[in-house]
Write an enzyme that holds these catalytic residues in place. Structure first.
Site, PDB file in Angstrom:
ATOM      1  N   ILE A  57      19.613  63.116  75.624  1.00  0.00           N
ATOM      2  CA  ILE A  57      20.438  64.102  74.826  1.00  0.00           C
ATOM      3  C   ILE A  57      21.540  64.721  75.535  1.00  0.00           C
ATOM      4  O   ILE A  57      22.371  65.270  74.992  1.00  0.00           O
ATOM      5  CB  ILE A  57      19.336  64.909  73.977  1.00  0.00           C
ATOM      6  CG1 ILE A  57      20.211  65.581  72.900  1.00  0.00           C
ATOM      7  CG2 ILE A  57      18.693  66.007  75.062  1.00  0.00           C
ATOM      8  CD1 ILE A  57      19.180  66.146  71.977  1.00  0.00           C
ATOM      9  N   LYS A  58      21.538  64.804  76.839  1.00  0.00           N
ATOM     10  CA  LYS A  58      22.220  65.558  77.594  1.00  0.00           C
ATOM     11  C   LYS A  58      23.739  65.122  77.543  1.00  0.00           C
ATOM     12  O   LYS A  58      24.684  65.649  77.989  1.00  0.00           O
ATOM     13  CB  LYS A  58      21.655  65.726  79.071  1.00  0.00           C
ATOM     14  CG  LYS A  58      20.527  66.553  79.206  1.00  0.00           C
ATOM     15  CD  LYS A  58      20.265  67.965  78.866  1.00  0.00           C
ATOM     16  CE  LYS A  58      19.160  68.787  79.070  1.00  0.00           C
ATOM     17  NZ  LYS A  58      19.218  69.922  78.804  1.00  0.00           N
TER      18      LYS A  58
END
Length: 451
Positions: free
Chosen positions: A42-43
């Site tokens: 998700i980063k």
């Protein structure tokens, strides 16, 4: 239509229903599986957003250097963006993080500096302090500071929140996030609560992190901070990305429970996720009494299991920490009491061996002399030899014995024992703490696995 660069593939990750594990809950559970991003986490979302904002604000110039303290995933997102945009990267990380994370960052061109975990954030050796020092020393560099950089949570307000709202057709009732920097939970939670203030936002924390205590009391209690194994969430300070009004409660999960649940997700749902996904779902399980039949829960599964192959997906690593309860050779023989291992000497007759097997209803018999184990007899092997020559019964054991059984450590896992036993090798031996031999056969293993 093609993509112009890898950066255009970030976002629009799938929402996948959990079917097997979720049977333990009364509601619908959906996983927002973020490892479908190009950097497998998700980063990627916030890494690109923070860089784009920095470019607009003139904080980094062409050919500059991106500097950040990262547990690995943010670094990967930044490194991908740097590849496309022509920047260099220097990342600091902690020795707690998996080796795979550092190796992956190096593979995409980043320089990685590993710092000690068990020091205060203000300590000059901490990965926070080292990254700040480098930012001051390296010309034309930009210190990202994902913890206090509000473009972090902005990325999730603009992307993750709207995606979840659309994918659930506005039916989401609960958002569950294993939280670290605060960007995902606050940005996503803010968007969803603006759409429906009744949506509950639950944060999952680790024992050894001070976030839950701060949420509950408003107090930063350093006594809450101690080393923990869980990766990617929990903090020893409160990042600026937190706005607690968008969070309804915190729940802590142990290192063991998070690791075990991650392995369950892989085996039962086919989703090969990271440590935080296991902790996220475990936290939801701990709160199941607060859920109702019509609830629609979305859990954020942050990253991919490939980051943790040498850790939570490694049986030895799990066993060394007491996280994996596995049966061993010792467990299989513990119920036999003080019974001694039945053996036969090479000089005895085959007929005696057959009589012994029949009397004690056994199929495998070690052959032992004064020097130790020298061979073995099996019911199957003797049967084949007697069929071809009935007079073999009068010969000595030494003339017909097979090779000796493998000898293993007393704490060898059952899974490894099963690989040693074959049609040719019907049993495995081991010595206990007193030096006595014990035997495990294929039937012992079958019985243990059937329980």
């Amino acid at each position: 239509m093609w993509k112009n660069s890898i950066l255009e593939t970030i976002g629009n990750t799938p929402l996948i229903r959990l079917n097997k594990i979720a049977k333990e809950l009364p509601c619908t559970v959906l996983a927002k599986v973020e490892y479908f991003n190009p950097g497998n986490s998700i980063k990627d979302r916030m890494a690109l957003k923070m860089l784009e904002v920095a470019e607009k604000e003139g904080k980094i110039k062409p050919g500059g250097t991106i500097i950040e303290g990262t547990s690995g995933n943010t670094g990967m997102g930044l490194a991908l963006a740097a590849c496309v945009k022509g920047y260099k990267c220097i990342f600091t990380t902690t020795d707690k993080q998996s080796k795979e994370k550092a190796d992956i960052l190096k593979a995409v061109g980043a320089e990685v500096i590993v710092c000690p975990t068990n020091v205060d954030p203000e300590d000059p050796r901490s990965y926070y302090s080292v990254s700040k020092r480098l930012a001051a020393e390296v010309p034309n560099s930009w210190y990202v500071n994902q913890y206090d950089n509000l473009a972090n949570r902005l990325a999730h307000y603009e992307q993750t929140g709207p995606e979840i709202w659309e994918q659930t057709e506005g039916k989401i009732t609960h958002l569950v996030v294993a939280t670290g920097t605060g960007g995902t939970i606050v940005g996503t939670g803010q968007y969803l609560k603006e759409k429906n203030p009744a949506i509950k936002v639950w944060a999952i924390d680790s024992y050894g992190s001070l976030l839950k205590k701060y949420f509950d009391t408003g107090e930063i209690d350093e006594k809450e901070v101690y080393p923990y194994i869980s990766e990617g969430f929990g903090e020893d300070f409160v990042p600026a990305n937190y706005d607690m009004k968008y969070i309804d409660r915190f729940e802590k999960v142990t290192d063991k429970d998070g690791a075990v649940m991650a392995r369950r997700i892989a085996k039962e749902e086919g989703l090969f996720c990271g440590y935080s996904a296991g902790s996220c779902l475990q936290g939801l399980m701990q709160l199941k009494n607060e859920l109702k039949k019509d609830d629609v829960v979305v859990c954020i599964f942050h990253d991919h299991g490939s980051r943790y192959v040498a850790k939570i997906y490694n049986d030895q690593w799990m066993m060394e920490r007491g996280f994996l309860e596995v049966k061993t050779f010792k467990d299989l023989v513990s119920g036999r009491g003080t019974k001694k291992l039945l053996t036969i000497s090479p000089e005895q007759k085959v007929a005696e061996a057959i009589a012994m097997m029949k009397k004690h209803d056994i199929e495998n018999l070690p052959v032992v002399n004064s020097e130790g184990i020298v061979g073995s007899l099996s019911e199957g092997g003797l049967f084949d030899k007697i069929l071809s020559d009935p007079e073999i019964k009068n010969q000595t054991v030494e003339s017909v014995m097979e090779k000796e059984y493998p000898v293993v450590a007393f704490d060898t896992p059952v899974e490894k024992l099963s690989r040693l036993i074959s049609k040719q090798t019907g049993a495995v031996l081991s010595k206990d703490e007193t030096g006595d031999y014990h035997i495990v056969t294929k039937y012992d293993i079958i019985q243990s696995l059937a329980k």
